[in-house]
Design a protein around this motif. Structure first.
Motif, PDB file in Angstrom:
ATOM      1  N   ARG A  26       0.833  -1.192   0.000  1.00  0.00           N
ATOM      2  CA  ARG A  26       0.000   0.000   0.000  1.00  0.00           C
ATOM      3  C   ARG A  26       0.877   1.256   0.000  1.00  0.00           C
ATOM      4  O   ARG A  26       2.052   1.208   0.354  1.00  0.00           O
ATOM      5  CB  ARG A  26      -0.917   0.016   1.227  1.00  0.00           C
ATOM      6  N   VAL A  27       0.266   2.365  -0.407  1.00  0.00           N
ATOM      7  CA  VAL A  27       0.900   3.684  -0.322  1.00  0.00           C
ATOM      8  C   VAL A  27       0.293   4.379   0.884  1.00  0.00           C
ATOM      9  O   VAL A  27      -0.895   4.715   0.891  1.00  0.00           O
ATOM     10  CB  VAL A  27       0.668   4.499  -1.607  1.00  0.00           C
ATOM     11  N   ASP A  28       1.092   4.590   1.914  1.00  0.00           N
ATOM     12  CA  ASP A  28       0.583   5.194   3.147  1.00  0.00           C
ATOM     13  C   ASP A  28       0.540   6.714   3.085  1.00  0.00           C
ATOM     14  O   ASP A  28      -0.341   7.342   3.667  1.00  0.00           O
ATOM     15  CB  ASP A  28       1.437   4.763   4.348  1.00  0.00           C
ATOM     16  N   ALA A  29       1.520   7.321   2.397  1.00  0.00           N
ATOM     17  CA  ALA A  29       1.570   8.789   2.335  1.00  0.00           C
ATOM     18  C   ALA A  29       2.259   9.222   1.050  1.00  0.00           C
ATOM     19  O   ALA A  29       3.082   8.480   0.491  1.00  0.00           O
ATOM     20  CB  ALA A  29       2.297   9.361   3.551  1.00  0.00           C
ATOM     21  N   LEU A  30       1.919  10.405   0.614  1.00  0.00           N
ATOM     22  CA  LEU A  30       2.478  10.949  -0.625  1.00  0.00           C
ATOM     23  C   LEU A  30       2.746  12.441  -0.442  1.00  0.00           C
ATOM     24  O   LEU A  30       1.913  13.164   0.110  1.00  0.00           O
ATOM     25  CB  LEU A  30       1.495  10.736  -1.774  1.00  0.00           C
ATOM     26  N   GLN A  31       3.902  12.882  -0.921  1.00  0.00           N
ATOM     27  CA  GLN A  31       4.236  14.309  -0.884  1.00  0.00           C
ATOM     28  C   GLN A  31       4.693  14.738  -2.269  1.00  0.00           C
ATOM     29  O   GLN A  31       5.560  14.110  -2.876  1.00  0.00           O
ATOM     30  CB  GLN A  31       5.350  14.580   0.137  1.00  0.00           C
ATOM     31  N   LEU A  32       4.085  15.811  -2.776  1.00  0.00           N
ATOM     32  CA  LEU A  32       4.399  16.321  -4.110  1.00  0.00           C
ATOM     33  C   LEU A  32       4.870  17.763  -4.027  1.00  0.00           C
ATOM     34  O   LEU A  32       4.334  18.554  -3.260  1.00  0.00           O
ATOM     35  CB  LEU A  32       3.159  16.253  -5.020  1.00  0.00           C
ATOM     36  N   GLU A  33       5.848  18.088  -4.859  1.00  0.00           N
ATOM     37  CA  GLU A  33       6.292  19.472  -5.023  1.00  0.00           C
ATOM     38  C   GLU A  33       6.554  19.712  -6.505  1.00  0.00           C
ATOM     39  O   GLU A  33       7.334  18.980  -7.126  1.00  0.00           O
ATOM     40  CB  GLU A  33       7.563  19.744  -4.221  1.00  0.00           C
ATOM     41  N   GLY A  34       5.880  20.703  -7.074  1.00  0.00           N
ATOM     42  CA  GLY A  34       6.080  21.026  -8.481  1.00  0.00           C
ATOM     43  C   GLY A  34       5.733  19.878  -9.412  1.00  0.00           C
ATOM     44  O   GLY A  34       6.337  19.725 -10.471  1.00  0.00           O
ATOM     45  N   PHE A  35       4.726  19.102  -9.047  1.00  0.00           N
ATOM     46  CA  PHE A  35       4.307  17.958  -9.864  1.00  0.00           C
ATOM     47  C   PHE A  35       2.981  18.298 -10.542  1.00  0.00           C
ATOM     48  O   PHE A  35       1.974  18.560  -9.870  1.00  0.00           O
ATOM     49  CB  PHE A  35       4.151  16.718  -8.984  1.00  0.00           C
ATOM     50  N   GLY A  58      10.950  19.273  -9.748  1.00  0.00           N
ATOM     51  CA  GLY A  58       9.798  18.765  -9.037  1.00  0.00           C
ATOM     52  C   GLY A  58      10.211  17.517  -8.275  1.00  0.00           C
ATOM     53  O   GLY A  58      11.316  16.993  -8.464  1.00  0.00           O
ATOM     54  N   SER A  59       9.338  17.037  -7.415  1.00  0.00           N
ATOM     55  CA  SER A  59       9.681  15.833  -6.662  1.00  0.00           C
ATOM     56  C   SER A  59       8.436  15.059  -6.268  1.00  0.00           C
ATOM     57  O   SER A  59       7.351  15.632  -6.111  1.00  0.00           O
ATOM     58  CB  SER A  59      10.497  16.171  -5.415  1.00  0.00           C
ATOM     59  N   ILE A  60       8.613  13.752  -6.153  1.00  0.00           N
ATOM     60  CA  ILE A  60       7.567  12.849  -5.678  1.00  0.00           C
ATOM     61  C   ILE A  60       8.174  12.025  -4.550  1.00  0.00           C
ATOM     62  O   ILE A  60       9.227  11.409  -4.723  1.00  0.00           O
ATOM     63  CB  ILE A  60       7.089  11.892  -6.788  1.00  0.00           C
ATOM     64  N   LYS A  61       7.519  12.023  -3.408  1.00  0.00           N
ATOM     65  CA  LYS A  61       7.962  11.209  -2.279  1.00  0.00           C
ATOM     66  C   LYS A  61       6.797  10.336  -1.840  1.00  0.00           C
ATOM     67  O   LYS A  61       5.658  10.803  -1.765  1.00  0.00           O
ATOM     68  CB  LYS A  61       8.422  12.084  -1.110  1.00  0.00           C
ATOM     69  N   ALA A  62       7.098   9.082  -1.548  1.00  0.00           N
ATOM     70  CA  ALA A  62       6.041   8.164  -1.132  1.00  0.00           C
ATOM     71  C   ALA A  62       6.516   7.282   0.009  1.00  0.00           C
ATOM     72  O   ALA A  62       7.665   6.827   0.023  1.00  0.00           O
ATOM     73  CB  ALA A  62       5.589   7.298  -2.309  1.00  0.00           C
ATOM     74  N   LYS A  63       5.616   7.069   0.971  1.00  0.00           N
ATOM     75  CA  LYS A  63       5.862   6.102   2.037  1.00  0.00           C
ATOM     76  C   LYS A  63       5.056   4.861   1.674  1.00  0.00           C
ATOM     77  O   LYS A  63       3.824   4.900   1.593  1.00  0.00           O
ATOM     78  CB  LYS A  63       5.428   6.657   3.385  1.00  0.00           C
ATOM     79  N   VAL A  64       5.760   3.767   1.418  1.00  0.00           N
ATOM     80  CA  VAL A  64       5.134   2.549   0.903  1.00  0.00           C
ATOM     81  C   VAL A  64       5.357   1.395   1.881  1.00  0.00           C
ATOM     82  O   VAL A  64       6.475   1.220   2.392  1.00  0.00           O
ATOM     83  CB  VAL A  64       5.721   2.186  -0.487  1.00  0.00           C
ATOM     84  N   GLU A 105      11.761   8.258  -3.246  1.00  0.00           N
ATOM     85  CA  GLU A 105      11.761   9.648  -3.718  1.00  0.00           C
ATOM     86  C   GLU A 105      12.326   9.714  -5.123  1.00  0.00           C
ATOM     87  O   GLU A 105      13.281   9.001  -5.471  1.00  0.00           O
ATOM     88  CB  GLU A 105      12.591  10.546  -2.806  1.00  0.00           C
ATOM     89  N   SER A 106      11.735  10.554  -5.934  1.00  0.00           N
ATOM     90  CA  SER A 106      12.253  10.843  -7.263  1.00  0.00           C
ATOM     91  C   SER A 106      12.313  12.359  -7.429  1.00  0.00           C
ATOM     92  O   SER A 106      11.286  13.041  -7.324  1.00  0.00           O
ATOM     93  CB  SER A 106      11.367  10.238  -8.352  1.00  0.00           C
ATOM     94  N   ARG A 107      13.509  12.878  -7.639  1.00  0.00           N
ATOM     95  CA  ARG A 107      13.691  14.306  -7.876  1.00  0.00           C
ATOM     96  C   ARG A 107      13.792  14.529  -9.380  1.00  0.00           C
ATOM     97  O   ARG A 107      14.667  13.980 -10.049  1.00  0.00           O
ATOM     98  CB  ARG A 107      14.951  14.807  -7.175  1.00  0.00           C
ATOM     99  N   LEU A 108      12.909  15.342  -9.903  1.00  0.00           N
ATOM    100  CA  LEU A 108      12.796  15.569 -11.339  1.00  0.00           C
ATOM    101  C   LEU A 108      13.360  16.927 -11.711  1.00  0.00           C
ATOM    102  O   LEU A 108      13.250  17.888 -10.946  1.00  0.00           O
ATOM    103  CB  LEU A 108      11.324  15.496 -11.768  1.00  0.00           C
ATOM    104  N   ASN A 109      13.962  17.008 -12.899  1.00  0.00           N
ATOM    105  CA  ASN A 109      14.369  18.321 -13.407  1.00  0.00           C
ATOM    106  C   ASN A 109      14.261  18.328 -14.920  1.00  0.00           C
ATOM    107  O   ASN A 109      14.190  17.267 -15.560  1.00  0.00           O
ATOM    108  CB  ASN A 109      15.788  18.689 -12.953  1.00  0.00           C
TER     109      ASN A 109
END
Length: 367
Positions: free
Chosen positions: A2-11, A68-74, A84-88
């Motif tokens: 499961r995905v417990d938490a998600l944090q997005l920045e500039g997505f 941008g970035s995507i962070k997930a607690k799985v 975490e994936s940091r995008l540019n």
């Protein structure tokens, strides 16, 4: 799983967002073009470290941002993962797992598996072979890292060979490298065919029964794998398949040089779906093709569960509104266990939700 938490920045249209999800049902509702599908896209991103909607990670970054970035607690495999994936915009992303930098996306294999239903998937049967190959590639890559690596290499080799075939008359020296590319294409192609054949055998174990119940016992589904005709048994080992692919390449060499194109190989694979012995793609009604496509997707979910012991996260992207009430009820009744995300435009039907969480999305913000 499961995905417990998600944090997005500039997505996409999310400047910033943090959400904690329910281990069961999560409903995301709001009007069109507010970001519901974008949120679902982010939830499933780490299942393959790419989006099914974007050609590159650059498309995932907000218009006014360079990064941008995507962070997930799985939660998976009885432990917690922080991904975490940091995008540019240079196209160079940096992925980490529990703070450790990853070399490639294959290192994420098996941590988060997802099954996505979208309105486009309802046309899986009616579309061309490329759509059905993508269904196989996405499904198998989540379960088998070797397949994901072979698929990535095959695509790269195919592009190189295609350039040789297009340019060899102007640059005859290119033909000196053709055999090397053919050999490696045959080797990686044999791996793809082997895994695809075995996956379709698994689909045959689940999809026909699901479709039989879906259709009220009126339609019998059959699946057949279509690959290189020189191959008598696609389920054979890659080593046994290799001579067949090399023989095909030799037979088509002159034709490929003349046509400046790769005429056959694993990149031409397809599978045929029949209902009561009749081609669904050619003769199936809209209801039949949708039901068959949903049966394949639900079978994908069962295969993943029996392979890993954990249900994959199920993503239903506004697909229920495309179905009649009977099919809606069947799909929802088939969901037993596992985490589910459902997007919809209205919350009228949410009154019956006894357990779970509801998220209202408006203009890239959680209300």
């Amino acid at each position: 799983m499961r995905v417990d938490a998600l944090q997005l920045e500039g997505f996409r249209n999310y400047e910033g967002l943090y959400a904690e999800f329910h281990p069961g049902i999560n409903v995301i509702f709001g009007e069109n073009a507010q970001g519901k599908t974008n949120l679902l896209e982010a939830v499933g991103y780490f299942s393959g470290a790419k989006s099914p909607r974007a050609r590159s990670d650059r498309e995932l970054i907000s218009f006014d941002r360079e990064t941008g970035s995507i962070k997930a607690k799985v939660w998976s495999q009885e432990r917690e993962f922080l991904l975490e994936s940091r995008l540019n915009r240079t196209g160079r992303r940096q992925m980490t797992k529990n703070g450790v930098k990853l070399k490639n996306a294959a290192e994420l294999s098996g941590i988060l598996n997802t099954v996505l239903f979208s309105p486009e998937d309802l046309y899986l049967i009616r579309e061309g072979a490329a759509v059905r190959r993508r269904f196989l590639d996405t499904s198998i890559s989540q379960l088998r890292p070797r397949y994901a690596r072979a698929l990535s290499e095959y695509h790269r080799l195919y592009e190189h060979k295609l350039r040789i075939l297009k340019d060899w008359k102007e640059k005859p020296d290119l033909l000196e490298t053709l055999e090397d590319f053919n050999l490696r294409l045959a080797q990686t192609g044999a791996i793809l065919i082997h895994y695809r054949a075995h996956y379709i055998r698994k689909l045959r174990e689940y999809a026909p029964d699901i479709h039989w119940r879906f259709s009220g016992g009126r339609e019998r589904m059959e699946l057949s794998y279509q690959t290189v005709k020189e191959i008598p048994d696609p389920e054979a080992s890659p080593a046994e398949l290799l001579p067949c692919l090399l023989a095909q390449q030799a037979r088509l060499r002159a034709a490929e040089l003349e046509a400046h194109a790769c005429l056959a190989g694993a990149h031409k694979d397809d599978f045929l779906v029949t209902l009561n012995g009749i081609s669904t793609k050619t003769y199936g009604s809209q209801g039949q093709t949708r039901t068959a496509a949903l049966s394949l997707k639900l079978a994908e979910r069962e295969i993943s569960f029996h392979d890993s012991g954990e249900y994959p996260v199920l993503l239903l992207d506004d697909v229920l509104s495309e179905l009649d009430p009977r099919r809606q009820e069947f799909v929802l009744n088939c969901i037993q266990g596992g985490q589910v995300f459902i997007t919809c435009c209205e919350d009228e039907r949410l009154q019956s939700l006894k357990e779970g969480k509801v998220f209202h999305i408006q203009a890239g913000k959680m209300i």
